[in-house]
Design a protein around this motif. Structure first.
Motif, PDB file in Angstrom:
ATOM      1  N   VAL A 160      -1.417  -8.777   3.325  1.00  0.00           N
ATOM      2  CA  VAL A 160      -0.319  -8.110   4.039  1.00  0.00           C
ATOM      3  C   VAL A 160       0.854  -7.863   3.100  1.00  0.00           C
ATOM      4  CG1 VAL A 160       1.370  -8.374   5.903  1.00  0.00           C
ATOM      5  CG2 VAL A 160      -1.017  -9.019   6.279  1.00  0.00           C
ATOM      6  N   LEU A 161       1.146  -8.824   2.229  1.00  0.00           N
ATOM      7  CA  LEU A 161       2.246  -8.643   1.271  1.00  0.00           C
ATOM      8  C   LEU A 161       1.954  -7.505   0.300  1.00  0.00           C
ATOM      9  CD1 LEU A 161       3.162 -12.359   0.460  1.00  0.00           C
ATOM     10  CD2 LEU A 161       4.502 -10.740   1.804  1.00  0.00           C
ATOM     11  N   ARG A 162       0.716  -7.426  -0.179  1.00  0.00           N
ATOM     12  CA  ARG A 162       0.371  -6.316  -1.082  1.00  0.00           C
ATOM     13  C   ARG A 162       0.441  -4.976  -0.360  1.00  0.00           C
ATOM     14  NH1 ARG A 162      -3.194 -10.269  -3.337  1.00  0.00           N
ATOM     15  NH2 ARG A 162      -4.867  -9.704  -1.902  1.00  0.00           N
ATOM     16  N   HIS A 163       0.049  -4.972   0.900  1.00  0.00           N
ATOM     17  CA  HIS A 163       0.184  -3.751   1.705  1.00  0.00           C
ATOM     18  C   HIS A 163       1.649  -3.340   1.818  1.00  0.00           C
ATOM     19  CE1 HIS A 163       0.164  -1.093   5.219  1.00  0.00           C
ATOM     20  NE2 HIS A 163       1.014  -1.934   5.791  1.00  0.00           N
ATOM     21  N   ALA A 164       2.525  -4.318   2.051  1.00  0.00           N
ATOM     22  CA  ALA A 164       3.950  -4.008   2.166  1.00  0.00           C
ATOM     23  C   ALA A 164       4.504  -3.479   0.848  1.00  0.00           C
ATOM     24  CB  ALA A 164       4.720  -5.255   2.609  1.00  0.00           C
ATOM     25  N   ALA A 165       4.115  -4.100  -0.278  1.00  0.00           N
ATOM     26  CA  ALA A 165       4.599  -3.637  -1.580  1.00  0.00           C
ATOM     27  C   ALA A 165       4.128  -2.216  -1.867  1.00  0.00           C
ATOM     28  CB  ALA A 165       4.124  -4.589  -2.675  1.00  0.00           C
ATOM     29  N   THR A 166       2.866  -1.926  -1.564  1.00  0.00           N
ATOM     30  CA  THR A 166       2.346  -0.574  -1.774  1.00  0.00           C
ATOM     31  C   THR A 166       3.088   0.431  -0.906  1.00  0.00           C
ATOM     32  OG1 THR A 166       0.158  -1.468  -2.286  1.00  0.00           O
ATOM     33  CG2 THR A 166       0.274   0.848  -1.658  1.00  0.00           C
ATOM     34  N   ALA A 167       3.369   0.061   0.337  1.00  0.00           N
ATOM     35  CA  ALA A 167       4.093   0.961   1.234  1.00  0.00           C
ATOM     36  C   ALA A 167       5.471   1.295   0.683  1.00  0.00           C
ATOM     37  CB  ALA A 167       4.206   0.331   2.624  1.00  0.00           C
ATOM     38  N   MET A 168       6.148   0.324   0.116  1.00  0.00           N
ATOM     39  CA  MET A 168       7.478   0.582  -0.444  1.00  0.00           C
ATOM     40  C   MET A 168       7.393   1.453  -1.687  1.00  0.00           C
ATOM     41  SD  MET A 168       9.137  -3.218   0.032  1.00  0.00           S
ATOM     42  CE  MET A 168       8.731  -4.133   1.515  1.00  0.00           C
ATOM     43  N   ILE A 169       6.426   1.178  -2.557  1.00  0.00           N
ATOM     44  CA  ILE A 169       6.281   1.981  -3.767  1.00  0.00           C
ATOM     45  C   ILE A 169       5.987   3.435  -3.418  1.00  0.00           C
ATOM     46  CG2 ILE A 169       4.845   2.329  -5.815  1.00  0.00           C
ATOM     47  CD1 ILE A 169       4.513  -0.717  -5.940  1.00  0.00           C
ATOM     48  N   GLU A 170       5.140   3.638  -2.401  1.00  0.00           N
ATOM     49  CA  GLU A 170       4.773   4.999  -2.014  1.00  0.00           C
ATOM     50  C   GLU A 170       5.900   5.722  -1.286  1.00  0.00           C
ATOM     51  OE1 GLU A 170      -0.045   4.257  -1.424  1.00  0.00           O
ATOM     52  OE2 GLU A 170       1.285   4.469   0.332  1.00  0.00           O
ATOM     53  N   THR A 171       6.736   4.978  -0.588  1.00  0.00           N
ATOM     54  CA  THR A 171       7.768   5.607   0.246  1.00  0.00           C
ATOM     55  C   THR A 171       9.063   5.849  -0.513  1.00  0.00           C
ATOM     56  OG1 THR A 171       6.843   4.499   2.196  1.00  0.00           O
ATOM     57  CG2 THR A 171       9.050   5.421   2.406  1.00  0.00           C
ATOM     58  N   MET A 172       9.455   4.902  -1.352  1.00  0.00           N
ATOM     59  CA  MET A 172      10.726   5.043  -2.053  1.00  0.00           C
ATOM     60  C   MET A 172      10.628   6.119  -3.131  1.00  0.00           C
ATOM     61  SD  MET A 172      12.522   2.903  -0.411  1.00  0.00           S
ATOM     62  CE  MET A 172      14.010   2.899  -1.393  1.00  0.00           C
TER      63      MET A 172
END
Length: 551
Positions: A160-172
């Motif tokens: 879940v943490l890696r999913h959250a980090a990927t989501a931020m990298i892709e969104t920001m």
């Protein structure tokens, strides 16, 4: 030391932000030549101009004036070209590093830590100040992340943490700085134009939507939401420390307002937080000093019109603000964990006050969500009953439906231990929130209490009347007596009596009374009895040694 790509260069210009050496040398040479030409022509024109002013010198040559103007234009064009090339190089570098970040096998490994993020954020604020820009900071906490670890294990939490980090990298956007602040907390910083807050709002909305997408964890689909606090640099937040504090206050507001949302920082939040901290400090002092007092709301038997008992309500005799109702401090007590000590103190006072009341009068006590997480709650209540001599069969505990959702098996075990000693149990505020027949079947209930909002709406809402009537019919079919809360007047009381409600409480029967007020009322009704002697037990001792451990 863990391997980590330098996110300061992944998102943005890198630490130097320089162009390629060949471009730098060419632009530097052009700049020096233009500067020398400017100095030479300018000095010649200056000498000619001074000669004219002093009288007798020839006027400046027009060709030199034109050459000076052309030289100035050339320098301006060169500077603009330099800035454009620099910006293009920075954008290209950021895009390349952003792509490498997306391709990284472990997105958590490339995030900044707290120390590096503070350093990068300070540099961003300094650059923004020079360019009249601003820096937006987003603090992100995953909602109820601990439940993922507890239910599915730490490996699932890491997914879940890696999913959250990927989501931020892709969104920001490129140029942002992203950090893991610790646990399930993250931070994102980006440069913005001060007059464009809508840009950050859209970004926060996209980030929340991306984070809430389901995650596949070993064949299980987990879904977590996030809370986001947003703050922008400026006069109120001139440093990275002030900016992070402001975003943290906004994050707290987002969580308090229901989570799965973002909140912008404003000064009113800070004032509210200071007020809350002051109230919390005062409450920690108030509980052991006995400032939290029991007040008693009358419960009436609708069939006979007789007094049946009281519900215990907390009031705070604040030394500066006077008598405070529970709505002003109970949510704070829940959030800070003080509700357990507050409730036990309230019970002790109420049990002691009611020992010499008429034996037909019972007491109703509310149990909070936090208390139902305590596996020893039943033993603590039974211990209080033994110490005060209050009979267990005269006590009714009330539990809201929402409180059952945290841990239904534990709640069942607590209730079972209490009922084994004669304590009665009521389901409080039935008809709102999570109303379910499953709760009526899963718990050994003695009574249903209808939510006060529904009862009060009966005067002008046919729908509310229909719901109350349905609950009364349901209670009758399950052999569960029904109590209506919040009865406002005689007309609503008559309707409740007509549909078969057994008991009622509310302002129709007067405001909640203090301990002294109840004693005066009961004395007038001849419903006080002699207190038992201190050395004579008022009831057979409760069997606490053979109680099974709850949980």
């Amino acid at each position: 030391m863990r391997s980590r790509l330098p996110l300061g260069t992944i998102f943005g210009t890198g630490r130097s932000g320089r162009l390629r050496p060949s471009s730098d040398a060419l632009l530097l040479g052009i700049g020096i030549a233009s500067l020398l030409l400017l100095v030479g022509i300018g000095s010649t024109l200056l000498a000619s101009t001074l000669g004219v002013w002093l009288g007798g010198g020839p006027p400046p040559q027009r060709l030199l004036v034109v050459a000076l103007l052309l030289n100035l234009a050339l320098m301006l064009l060169g500077w603009n070209r330099h800035q454009a090339q620099r910006a293009a190089a920075q954008a290209q570098e950021a895009a390349e590093e952003h792509a490498r970040a997306l391709a990284a096998p472990d997105p958590l490994a490339i995030l900044l830590d707290r120390k590096d993020f503070a350093s990068e954020g300070a540099a961003m604020i300094e650059r923004a100040g020079r360019s009249r820009g601003a820096v937006a900071l987003l603090l992100i906490d995953l909602d109820h992340f601990k439940a993922i670890n507890d239910m599915h294990g730490q490996p699932a939490g890491d997914v879940v943490l890696r999913h959250a980090a990927t989501a931020m990298i892709e969104t920001m956007p490129p140029g942002s700085r992203i950090a893991r602040m610790g646990g399930d907390s993250f931070a994102c910083a980006l440069s913005i134009a001060p007059a464009q807050p809508a840009q950050i709002q859209r970004l926060a909305e996209r980030l929340l939507a991306r984070l809430s997408q389901p995650v596949d964890v070993g064949g299980l689909r987990c879904q977590v939401t996030a809370s986001v606090g947003v703050a922008c640099s400026g006069a109120d937040c001139p440093s990275i420390k002030a900016l992070m504090r402001a975003a943290d206050i906004a994050l707290y507001t987002a969580k308090r307002n229901g989570r799965d949302r973002f909140a912008w920082f404003d000064r009113s939040m800070e004032r509210e937080l200071h007020s809350r901290n002051d109230l919390e400090e005062a409450l920690r002092i108030a509980i052991p000093q006995g400032q939290i007092l029991p007040f008693f709301e009358q419960q009436m038997d609708l069939a006979t019109g007789d007094l049946d008992g009281f519900e215990v309500l907390p009031r705070w005799q604040h030394p500066a603000r006077g008598l405070l109702e529970g709505e002003s401090f109970l949510p704070l007590a829940e959030d800070t964990g003080l509700i357990a000590d507050l409730s036990l103190s309230l019970m002790r006072q109420a049990f002691d006050a009611a020992r010499d009341w008429d034996p037909s009068l019972c007491l109703s006590i509310n149990l909070s969500r936090c208390q139902l997480r305590d596996a020893w709650l039943a033993q603590k209540i039974l211990k209080l009953l033994t110490e005060t001599g209050f009979p267990a069969h005269r006590l009714q505990v009330e539990i809201t439906e929402s409180a059952l959702f945290d841990n239904l098996p534990l709640a069942q075990s607590i209730i079972g231990s209490l009922k084994n000693q004669g304590v009665r149990v009521a389901l409080d505020d039935f008809g709102t929130g999570y109303s379910s027949l499953a709760h009526l079947r899963a718990l050994p209930l003695d009574r249903i209490k209808i939510d006060a909002g529904l009862v009060q709406s009966m005067a002008d809402s046919a729908d509310a009347t229909a719901i109350v009537n349905a609950i009364a019919r349901l209670g009758e079919s399950l052999n569960l007596p029904v109590t209506a809360q919040g009865v406002p007047n005689e007309a609503v009381e008559a309707r409740l009596r007509g549909i078969g409600c057994a008991k009622a409480q509310g302002l129709r029967y007067g405001p909640p009374l203090s301990t002294a007020g109840v004693r005066r009322m009961l004395a007038e009704r001849r419903q006080l009895v002699a207190r038992p002697a201190p050395d004579a037990p008022a009831q057979p001792p409760l069997d606490l040694t053979n109680q099974r451990l709850v949980g």
